[in-house]
Design a protein around this motif. Sequence first.
Motif: not given
Length: 172
Positions: A129-136
């Motif tokens: 989930s942290r990776r998704v936030m960063e990619k967003c």
Amino acid sequence: MQTGGRPGHDASVETERLTLRPLGPSDVDDLEALHADPEVMRFLDPEPVEHFLGDSFLAAHEKSGGRFVGWFEFKPLGDGVVELGYRLHPEFWGRGYATEGGKALIERGFTTGGVQRVVATTMFVNAGSRRVMEKCGLRHVRTFHVDWDEPLPGSEYGEVEYALTKDEWQQT
């Protein structure tokens, strides 16, 4: 991307591969199946399905085939701040759907919804989930600790908050 309305108000969003629309009573079976999956709920406390019905939560379906992917949250918190959230079936993890849906909601919020800041939180140990936030485009703002009545494994490492302002988004 095609959009309509303002964030959290009867708006649907289309991305390259997804259709997002407000969750409703017809989605209860899909929601229950999603929330019954232990992989999905690994970092989450259960909440009643009724909590997710309404304008702030959007059902995500694949454009090709119409399969229920999961849901996205874009919930107004006040003063131009919205909370981004997402919950997808594990079979759709790693395909970029969470990032695709998240970016679409952020774009809509900043361009037509009057949003000034997007925030998202997860457990520190929830690396996916942290990776998704960063990619967003969201950036780590803080790590904090919450006293839970029934802590989940990993809660001793705390929660993290990520955020993105409209000004930061416009500069990218």
